[in-house]
Design an enzyme around this catalytic site. Structure first.
Site, PDB file in Angstrom:
ATOM      1  N   ARG A 251      -2.250 -11.878   3.865  1.00  0.00           N
ATOM      2  CA  ARG A 251      -3.600 -11.712   3.327  1.00  0.00           C
ATOM      3  C   ARG A 251      -3.680 -12.230   1.898  1.00  0.00           C
ATOM      4  O   ARG A 251      -2.794 -11.950   1.086  1.00  0.00           O
ATOM      5  CB  ARG A 251      -4.006 -10.214   3.293  1.00  0.00           C
ATOM      6  CG  ARG A 251      -4.127  -9.471   4.594  1.00  0.00           C
ATOM      7  CD  ARG A 251      -5.269  -9.872   5.521  1.00  0.00           C
ATOM      8  NE  ARG A 251      -6.434 -10.513   4.929  1.00  0.00           N
ATOM      9  CZ  ARG A 251      -7.454  -9.899   4.340  1.00  0.00           C
ATOM     10  NH1 ARG A 251      -7.481  -8.592   4.267  1.00  0.00           N
ATOM     11  NH2 ARG A 251      -8.472 -10.573   3.857  1.00  0.00           N
TER      12      ARG A 251
ATOM     13  N   HIS B 113     -10.462  -3.701  -1.712  1.00  0.00           N
ATOM     14  CA  HIS B 113     -11.495  -3.182  -0.814  1.00  0.00           C
ATOM     15  C   HIS B 113     -12.517  -2.394  -1.634  1.00  0.00           C
ATOM     16  O   HIS B 113     -12.137  -1.599  -2.505  1.00  0.00           O
ATOM     17  CB  HIS B 113     -10.876  -2.248   0.229  1.00  0.00           C
ATOM     18  CG  HIS B 113      -9.912  -2.930   1.150  1.00  0.00           C
ATOM     19  ND1 HIS B 113     -10.271  -3.439   2.366  1.00  0.00           N
ATOM     20  CD2 HIS B 113      -8.592  -3.205   1.019  1.00  0.00           C
ATOM     21  CE1 HIS B 113      -9.218  -3.988   2.952  1.00  0.00           C
ATOM     22  NE2 HIS B 113      -8.176  -3.858   2.150  1.00  0.00           N
TER      23      HIS B 113
ATOM     24  N   TYR C 184       0.852  -1.187   0.000  1.00  0.00           N
ATOM     25  CA  TYR C 184       0.000   0.000   0.000  1.00  0.00           C
ATOM     26  C   TYR C 184       0.885   1.233   0.000  1.00  0.00           C
ATOM     27  O   TYR C 184       2.011   1.206   0.471  1.00  0.00           O
ATOM     28  CB  TYR C 184      -0.900   0.021   1.246  1.00  0.00           C
ATOM     29  CG  TYR C 184      -2.061  -0.930   1.167  1.00  0.00           C
ATOM     30  CD1 TYR C 184      -3.253  -0.554   0.566  1.00  0.00           C
ATOM     31  CD2 TYR C 184      -1.976  -2.200   1.710  1.00  0.00           C
ATOM     32  CE1 TYR C 184      -4.331  -1.419   0.500  1.00  0.00           C
ATOM     33  CE2 TYR C 184      -3.048  -3.079   1.643  1.00  0.00           C
ATOM     34  CZ  TYR C 184      -4.218  -2.684   1.042  1.00  0.00           C
ATOM     35  OH  TYR C 184      -5.280  -3.541   0.978  1.00  0.00           O
TER      36      TYR C 184
ATOM     37  N   TYR D 154      -0.157  -9.700   0.783  1.00  0.00           N
ATOM     38  CA  TYR D 154       0.816  -8.964   1.611  1.00  0.00           C
ATOM     39  C   TYR D 154       0.809  -9.493   3.041  1.00  0.00           C
ATOM     40  O   TYR D 154      -0.177 -10.046   3.511  1.00  0.00           O
ATOM     41  CB  TYR D 154       0.546  -7.454   1.571  1.00  0.00           C
ATOM     42  CG  TYR D 154      -0.801  -7.008   2.092  1.00  0.00           C
ATOM     43  CD1 TYR D 154      -1.051  -6.881   3.456  1.00  0.00           C
ATOM     44  CD2 TYR D 154      -1.827  -6.692   1.210  1.00  0.00           C
ATOM     45  CE1 TYR D 154      -2.278  -6.455   3.927  1.00  0.00           C
ATOM     46  CE2 TYR D 154      -3.057  -6.263   1.670  1.00  0.00           C
ATOM     47  CZ  TYR D 154      -3.276  -6.148   3.026  1.00  0.00           C
ATOM     48  OH  TYR D 154      -4.501  -5.735   3.475  1.00  0.00           O
TER      49      TYR D 154
ATOM     50  N   HIS E 104      -6.631  -8.977  -2.559  1.00  0.00           N
ATOM     51  CA  HIS E 104      -8.008  -8.497  -2.460  1.00  0.00           C
ATOM     52  C   HIS E 104      -8.084  -7.035  -2.849  1.00  0.00           C
ATOM     53  O   HIS E 104      -7.093  -6.309  -2.825  1.00  0.00           O
ATOM     54  CB  HIS E 104      -8.542  -8.676  -1.027  1.00  0.00           C
ATOM     55  CG  HIS E 104      -7.721  -7.947  -0.014  1.00  0.00           C
ATOM     56  ND1 HIS E 104      -6.602  -8.508   0.559  1.00  0.00           N
ATOM     57  CD2 HIS E 104      -7.818  -6.699   0.497  1.00  0.00           C
ATOM     58  CE1 HIS E 104      -6.058  -7.627   1.396  1.00  0.00           C
ATOM     59  NE2 HIS E 104      -6.768  -6.516   1.370  1.00  0.00           N
TER      60      HIS E 104
HETATM   61 FE   FE2 Z   1      -6.177  -4.737   2.399  1.00  0.00          FE
END
Ligand code: FE2
Length: 268
Positions: free
Chosen positions: A183, A188, A134, A173, A186
């Site tokens: 995770r 969001h 991110y 990540y 995905h």
């Molecule tokens: Fe996320």
């Protein structure tokens, strides 16, 4: 671009647990067995799901206060077509260069519980880049920031309830729920439902992800059929020659086929 949502809820920053993946997987398996034996169908994520460590701290322990919806709506923003630039639906053109990774289109319909299209709905997304990173400061794991990818976009559904976004396939990540926690890839999603008291947040996953079985957030939805509703379908008719792959994912806001939604947004 006006940013309505903050990606700051991503990813999680709570203190790392010393639990291993095996420990957490055993907890997931025990809850899954108890769910199967319980005989009651649960289609939404559990608010208190111990393998997802911070859910225990976050879930409400007191009754929620009921807001007056009409009072809120007096002050809520109203979106029109002029407020959302169609270019905001393409996350790959926000910078001077091309982002790294698999270019893809995600499209689908936003429907109500009776299968009717939800028109002119604001759909917002945020996501990691192809390396699973991110852009914000809280994500410090050693994967590359892509200077050509911010990971935030939005669009409105059309008269048929259809949305379409062009982006880069996000990578998995690590997060600090437990040791070696990762995770599944995905995206969001945030939607506002039929009024502004109904902001809904959820995550879309990709078919066949090997991390599904290990992930406490995905597994906090204890029902397999409900979990499946968060997984997009690869669609070769959405894929375009020499340009991008394509995935289809419909979102159902109400009713028995409702897409699982997070109560207040996952912190990962
Ligand atoms: Fe996320």
């Amino acid at each position: 671009m006006t940013q309505i949502i903050s990606p700051d809820t991503d990813p999680d920053t709570h203190a790392g647990s010393t639990a291993t993946q095996a420990d957490v997987s055993a907890e997931i398996a025990a809850i899954s067995r108890a769910y199967a034996e319980g005989g009651t169908i649960e289609t939404q994520p559990r608010l208190d799901y111990p393998p997802y460590r911070s859910s225990v701290l976050r879930h409400p322990t007191k009754d929620l206060h009921h807001a007056d919806p009409e009072g809120i709506e007096l002050w809520a923003p109203v979106f029109g077509h002029q407020d959302v630039d169609p270019l905001e639906a393409d996350l790959t053109i926000q910078h001077r260069g091309e982002p790294v990774g698999e270019r893809m289109v995600v499209t689908g319909r936003v429907l109500d519980g009776d299968g009717r299209p939800v028109r002119h709905q604001l759909v917002e997304i945020w996501q990691a880049n192809a390396g699973g990173r991110y852009i914000h400061k809280r994500d410090q794991h050693p994967a590359a920031i892509d200077p050509n990818f911010t990971g935030v976009g939005r669009c409105l559904t059309d008269a048929d309830g259809t949305y379409a976004l062009t982006t880069i396939k996000p990578g998995p990540y690590p997060w600090k729920n437990h040791r070696n926690a990762w995770r599944p890839a995905h995206i969001h999603f945030s939607l506002f439902g039929t009024d502004f008291t109904q902001r809904m947040i959820t995550q879309m996953y990709f078919p066949g992800d090997p991390l599904f079985a290990l992930d406490p957030i995905y597994q906090a939805i204890t029902d397999q059929a409900a979990r499946d509703r968060l997984v997009a379908t690869y669609d070769h008719d959405v894929t375009t020659p020499e340009w991008s792959t394509g995935y289809r994912w419909d979102i159902v806001l109400t009713g028995s086929q409702r897409t699982p939604m997070e109560e207040d947004g996952s912190d990962a």
